[in-house]
Design a protein around this motif. Structure first.
Motif, PDB file in Angstrom:
ATOM      1  N   ALA A  73       0.821  -1.215   0.000  1.00  0.00           N
ATOM      2  CA  ALA A  73       0.000   0.000   0.000  1.00  0.00           C
ATOM      3  C   ALA A  73       0.855   1.265   0.000  1.00  0.00           C
ATOM      4  CB  ALA A  73      -0.934  -0.002   1.211  1.00  0.00           C
ATOM      5  N   VAL A  74       1.957   1.249   0.746  1.00  0.00           N
ATOM      6  CA  VAL A  74       2.795   2.444   0.814  1.00  0.00           C
ATOM      7  C   VAL A  74       3.473   2.694  -0.534  1.00  0.00           C
ATOM      8  CG1 VAL A  74       4.975   1.377   1.579  1.00  0.00           C
ATOM      9  CG2 VAL A  74       4.390   3.688   2.340  1.00  0.00           C
ATOM     10  N   GLN A  75       3.760   1.651  -1.289  1.00  0.00           N
ATOM     11  CA  GLN A  75       4.371   1.826  -2.602  1.00  0.00           C
ATOM     12  C   GLN A  75       3.364   2.282  -3.649  1.00  0.00           C
ATOM     13  OE1 GLN A  75       6.578  -1.646  -3.823  1.00  0.00           O
ATOM     14  NE2 GLN A  75       8.353  -1.018  -2.647  1.00  0.00           N
ATOM     15  N   GLN A  76       2.114   1.836  -3.480  1.00  0.00           N
ATOM     16  CA  GLN A  76       1.108   2.087  -4.510  1.00  0.00           C
ATOM     17  C   GLN A  76       0.164   3.235  -4.187  1.00  0.00           C
ATOM     18  OE1 GLN A  76      -0.694  -1.807  -5.072  1.00  0.00           O
ATOM     19  NE2 GLN A  76       1.325  -2.746  -4.882  1.00  0.00           N
ATOM     20  N   GLY A  77       0.323   3.816  -2.991  1.00  0.00           N
ATOM     21  CA  GLY A  77      -0.459   4.996  -2.645  1.00  0.00           C
ATOM     22  C   GLY A  77      -1.869   4.717  -2.179  1.00  0.00           C
ATOM     23  N   TYR A  78      -2.120   3.536  -1.616  1.00  0.00           N
ATOM     24  CA  TYR A  78      -3.441   3.221  -1.076  1.00  0.00           C
ATOM     25  C   TYR A  78      -3.485   3.513   0.422  1.00  0.00           C
ATOM     26  CZ  TYR A  78      -4.047   0.534  -5.397  1.00  0.00           C
ATOM     27  OH  TYR A  78      -4.133   0.145  -6.710  1.00  0.00           O
ATOM     28  N   ARG A  79      -4.645   3.885   0.893  1.00  0.00           N
ATOM     29  CA  ARG A  79      -4.881   3.969   2.327  1.00  0.00           C
ATOM     30  C   ARG A  79      -5.171   2.552   2.827  1.00  0.00           C
ATOM     31  NH1 ARG A  79     -10.373   6.351   5.133  1.00  0.00           N
ATOM     32  NH2 ARG A  79      -9.709   6.205   7.335  1.00  0.00           N
ATOM     33  N   LEU A  80      -4.666   2.212   4.013  1.00  0.00           N
ATOM     34  CA  LEU A  80      -4.852   0.868   4.545  1.00  0.00           C
ATOM     35  C   LEU A  80      -5.374   0.928   5.971  1.00  0.00           C
ATOM     36  CD1 LEU A  80      -4.509  -2.241   4.415  1.00  0.00           C
ATOM     37  CD2 LEU A  80      -2.147  -1.910   5.223  1.00  0.00           C
ATOM     38  N   ILE A  81      -6.489   0.244   6.226  1.00  0.00           N
ATOM     39  CA  ILE A  81      -7.043   0.089   7.566  1.00  0.00           C
ATOM     40  C   ILE A  81      -6.954  -1.388   7.934  1.00  0.00           C
ATOM     41  CG2 ILE A  81      -9.088   0.265   9.022  1.00  0.00           C
ATOM     42  CD1 ILE A  81     -10.058   2.556   7.259  1.00  0.00           C
ATOM     43  N   LEU A  82      -6.256  -1.684   9.031  1.00  0.00           N
ATOM     44  CA  LEU A  82      -6.114  -3.054   9.509  1.00  0.00           C
ATOM     45  C   LEU A  82      -6.826  -3.222  10.844  1.00  0.00           C
ATOM     46  CD1 LEU A  82      -2.336  -3.796   8.784  1.00  0.00           C
ATOM     47  CD2 LEU A  82      -4.311  -4.773   7.591  1.00  0.00           C
ATOM     48  N   VAL A  83      -7.614  -4.279  10.948  1.00  0.00           N
ATOM     49  CA  VAL A  83      -8.262  -4.627  12.215  1.00  0.00           C
ATOM     50  C   VAL A  83      -7.498  -5.807  12.798  1.00  0.00           C
ATOM     51  CG1 VAL A  83     -10.388  -5.325  13.351  1.00  0.00           C
ATOM     52  CG2 VAL A  83     -10.483  -3.854  11.317  1.00  0.00           C
ATOM     53  N   SER A  84      -6.978  -5.632  14.017  1.00  0.00           N
ATOM     54  CA  SER A  84      -6.167  -6.672  14.634  1.00  0.00           C
ATOM     55  C   SER A  84      -6.630  -6.918  16.067  1.00  0.00           C
ATOM     56  CB  SER A  84      -4.682  -6.273  14.585  1.00  0.00           C
ATOM     57  OG  SER A  84      -3.865  -7.361  14.914  1.00  0.00           O
ATOM     58  N   ASP A  85      -5.818  -7.661  16.843  1.00  0.00           N
ATOM     59  CA  ASP A  85      -6.177  -7.967  18.232  1.00  0.00           C
ATOM     60  C   ASP A  85      -4.918  -7.988  19.088  1.00  0.00           C
ATOM     61  OD1 ASP A  85      -5.006 -10.639  18.068  1.00  0.00           O
ATOM     62  OD2 ASP A  85      -6.774 -11.209  16.907  1.00  0.00           O
ATOM     63  N   TRP A  86      -5.064  -8.447  20.340  1.00  0.00           N
ATOM     64  CA  TRP A  86      -3.960  -8.399  21.298  1.00  0.00           C
ATOM     65  C   TRP A  86      -2.753  -9.237  20.859  1.00  0.00           C
ATOM     66  CZ3 TRP A  86      -2.304 -13.060  22.998  1.00  0.00           C
ATOM     67  CH2 TRP A  86      -3.204 -14.121  22.943  1.00  0.00           C
ATOM     68  N   ALA A  87      -2.949 -10.204  19.969  1.00  0.00           N
ATOM     69  CA  ALA A  87      -1.846 -11.060  19.518  1.00  0.00           C
ATOM     70  C   ALA A  87      -0.865 -10.320  18.602  1.00  0.00           C
ATOM     71  CB  ALA A  87      -2.397 -12.287  18.802  1.00  0.00           C
ATOM     72  N   LEU A  88      -1.215  -9.119  18.165  1.00  0.00           N
ATOM     73  CA  LEU A  88      -0.333  -8.356  17.288  1.00  0.00           C
ATOM     74  C   LEU A  88       0.951  -7.987  18.029  1.00  0.00           C
ATOM     75  CD1 LEU A  88       0.055  -6.843  14.566  1.00  0.00           C
ATOM     76  CD2 LEU A  88      -1.020  -4.851  15.648  1.00  0.00           C
ATOM     77  N   ASP A  89       2.072  -8.456  17.528  1.00  0.00           N
ATOM     78  CA  ASP A  89       3.370  -8.163  18.117  1.00  0.00           C
ATOM     79  C   ASP A  89       3.610  -6.656  18.151  1.00  0.00           C
ATOM     80  OD1 ASP A  89       6.302  -9.002  18.762  1.00  0.00           O
ATOM     81  OD2 ASP A  89       6.478  -7.658  17.022  1.00  0.00           O
ATOM     82  N   ARG A  90       4.133  -6.153  19.279  1.00  0.00           N
ATOM     83  CA  ARG A  90       4.270  -4.695  19.435  1.00  0.00           C
ATOM     84  C   ARG A  90       5.266  -4.102  18.437  1.00  0.00           C
ATOM     85  NH1 ARG A  90       8.487  -3.031  23.060  1.00  0.00           N
ATOM     86  NH2 ARG A  90       9.682  -4.780  23.877  1.00  0.00           N
ATOM     87  N   HIS A  91       6.289  -4.873  18.081  1.00  0.00           N
ATOM     88  CA  HIS A  91       7.239  -4.364  17.088  1.00  0.00           C
ATOM     89  C   HIS A  91       6.606  -4.326  15.703  1.00  0.00           C
ATOM     90  CE1 HIS A  91      10.404  -4.433  20.061  1.00  0.00           C
ATOM     91  NE2 HIS A  91      10.156  -5.716  20.316  1.00  0.00           N
ATOM     92  N   LEU A  92       5.813  -5.346  15.390  1.00  0.00           N
ATOM     93  CA  LEU A  92       5.098  -5.331  14.112  1.00  0.00           C
ATOM     94  C   LEU A  92       4.091  -4.187  14.085  1.00  0.00           C
ATOM     95  CD1 LEU A  92       4.296  -6.494  11.393  1.00  0.00           C
ATOM     96  CD2 LEU A  92       2.862  -8.169  12.586  1.00  0.00           C
ATOM     97  N   HIS A  93       3.444  -3.927  15.223  1.00  0.00           N
ATOM     98  CA  HIS A  93       2.489  -2.817  15.319  1.00  0.00           C
ATOM     99  C   HIS A  93       3.185  -1.500  14.961  1.00  0.00           C
ATOM    100  CE1 HIS A  93      -1.083  -1.041  17.814  1.00  0.00           C
ATOM    101  NE2 HIS A  93      -0.943  -0.470  16.636  1.00  0.00           N
ATOM    102  N   ARG A  94       4.355  -1.293  15.542  1.00  0.00           N
ATOM    103  CA  ARG A  94       5.104  -0.059  15.243  1.00  0.00           C
ATOM    104  C   ARG A  94       5.459   0.026  13.762  1.00  0.00           C
ATOM    105  NH1 ARG A  94       9.577  -0.435  20.049  1.00  0.00           N
ATOM    106  NH2 ARG A  94       8.212  -0.017  21.835  1.00  0.00           N
ATOM    107  N   ARG A  95       5.842  -1.101  13.201  1.00  0.00           N
ATOM    108  CA  ARG A  95       6.227  -1.110  11.792  1.00  0.00           C
ATOM    109  C   ARG A  95       5.032  -0.783  10.903  1.00  0.00           C
ATOM    110  NH1 ARG A  95       9.310  -6.033   8.547  1.00  0.00           N
ATOM    111  NH2 ARG A  95       9.591  -4.893   6.588  1.00  0.00           N
ATOM    112  N   LEU A  96       3.877  -1.330  11.229  1.00  0.00           N
ATOM    113  CA  LEU A  96       2.669  -1.042  10.456  1.00  0.00           C
ATOM    114  C   LEU A  96       2.331   0.446  10.499  1.00  0.00           C
ATOM    115  CD1 LEU A  96       0.487  -4.086  11.570  1.00  0.00           C
ATOM    116  CD2 LEU A  96       1.488  -3.727   9.297  1.00  0.00           C
ATOM    117  N   ILE A  97       2.458   1.049  11.688  1.00  0.00           N
ATOM    118  CA  ILE A  97       2.197   2.480  11.831  1.00  0.00           C
ATOM    119  C   ILE A  97       3.193   3.294  11.013  1.00  0.00           C
ATOM    120  CG2 ILE A  97       2.092   4.401  13.455  1.00  0.00           C
ATOM    121  CD1 ILE A  97      -0.245   2.436  13.683  1.00  0.00           C
ATOM    122  N   GLU A  98       4.472   2.887  11.067  1.00  0.00           N
ATOM    123  CA  GLU A  98       5.518   3.570  10.301  1.00  0.00           C
ATOM    124  C   GLU A  98       5.226   3.518   8.805  1.00  0.00           C
ATOM    125  OE1 GLU A  98       9.263   5.430   9.446  1.00  0.00           O
ATOM    126  OE2 GLU A  98       8.088   5.271  11.308  1.00  0.00           O
TER     127      GLU A  98
END
Length: 344
Positions: A73-98
């Motif tokens: 999405a970041v390469q192609q210019g799309y907006r991305l909304i992800l629905v996740s839960d508590w199992a989402l790794d905190r480092h992956l969470h930061r990367r997704l936000i970045e």
């Protein structure tokens, strides 16, 4: 640059490295397996007019499919909304936000289907509220298994004839799709799905899942049960030991779903000399540095210091309690066929 060209900027990262593990066993080690189906799904959606410039992509994910979508999405210019839960790794969470993804966390499980269903319920709200949004739907989109023709082709080019394919099952796309394509040339290919106790994918009663990326509390449409000759269920402790063994013995720093597949494939290859086996290792181990690769965390897991079984126990029904590594001969039947026969 055309939309197709943009989508293929990460194509070199989609395929696996094929690593010889023993004389008759190969590991397909992916940097990020979900890049392949994610790119293929978005490309097909763009071709069909479902995905246009500026479209908002909405998806449910607590793992690598969400990361793959964020990278694309970041390469192609799309907006991305992800629905996740508590199992989402905190480092992956930061990367997704970045990467610019908008991540919302679901805290409470649904009464039926657990956190996965709760995420899908929240996702439907976004799809309704965001005009023109697109849902890749990794669990039900048939382009998911179709994309793995590319992996089957790599196996054929690098290994040649295959007698057995082993892999973890989550969304169902990788194993169902790869096995289906390989059987056009090797109809006797033996396909083994790897699951975990408490996962409904192969008939277990729904329970708490402690392995990210393996199993599920809802049954994805992309799990083609008729592709599987047998199914193995591994508990977390067994999986964590196997993940470390894969790293120590072969230098492959992979996640626990890869460790689960390695345990089953190594056992099957030892017991079937002369048969060529390939096994899928979906992603690398960086998300698990503070858990699976942390000794203090492991020592707090019940049973970590207990001796491991040399092989699985064969069960007569997938509904049986799976107290340890268990195996069921599926024989390429549908889920309904298996449950009807084993209920008699």
């Amino acid at each position: 640059m055309s939309t197709r060209a943009l989508m293929r900027k990460l194509e070199d990262f989609e395929g696996p490295r094929l690593v010889p593990l023993r004389e008759n066993l190969f590991g397909a080690s992916f940097f990020l397996m979900k890049l392949l189906p994610a790119r293929f799904m978005l490309e097909r959606a763009a071709e069909q007019g479902q995905l246009k410039p500026g479209t908002t992509i909405c998806e449910s994910s607590s793992g690598t499919f969400g990361l793959a979508l964020a990278m694309l999405a970041v390469q192609q210019g799309y907006r991305l909304i992800l629905v996740s839960d508590w199992a989402l790794d905190r480092h992956l969470h930061r990367r997704l936000i970045e990467l610019g993804a908008e991540v919302t966390i679901v805290d409470s499980p649904a009464s039926c289907g657990g956190l996965q269903q709760a995420r899908l319920d929240r996702l439907q709200m976004y799809l309704k509220d965001v005009a023109g949004s697109y849902w890749p739907s990794q669990y039900g989109n048939t382009d998911n298994p179709l994309s793995y023709a590319k992996v089957a082709e790599q196996f054929l080019d690098r290994i040649g004839r295959l007698d057995c394919l082993v892999g973890p099952v989550g969304s169902g796309g990788s194993m169902s799709g790869t096995a289906r394509y390989l059987r056009t040339l090797f109809p006797d290919l033996h396909a083994i799905g790897v699951d975990t106790p408490g996962s409904v994918l192969f008939g277990q009663p729904s329970g708490k899942l402690n392995l990210s990326g393996l199993g599920g509390n809802i049954l994805p449409g992309n799990v083609d049960h008729s592709q599987f000759d047998e199914v193995h269920w591994l508990p977390p402790v067994e999986v964590f030991h196997a993940t470390h063994e894969l790293h120590r013995t072969h230098g492959l720093f992979m996640g626990p779903t890869s460790g689960a597949a390695y345990r089953v494939a190594e056992w099957w290859s030892r017991n079937n000399p002369g048969k060529t086996v390939a096994t899928m290792f979906p992603d690398e181990g960086h998300r698990y540095v503070e858990t699976v690769y942390d000794q203090e965390w492991l020592e707090a897991i019940a049973g970590w210091a207990s001796p491991l079984p040399e092989g699985p126990v064969t069960v007569s029904s997938p509904k049986e309690p799976m107290l340890g590594w268990s195996r069921f001969l599926w024989k390429r039947r549908s889920l309904n066929e298996v449950l009807a026969v084993t209920a008699m």
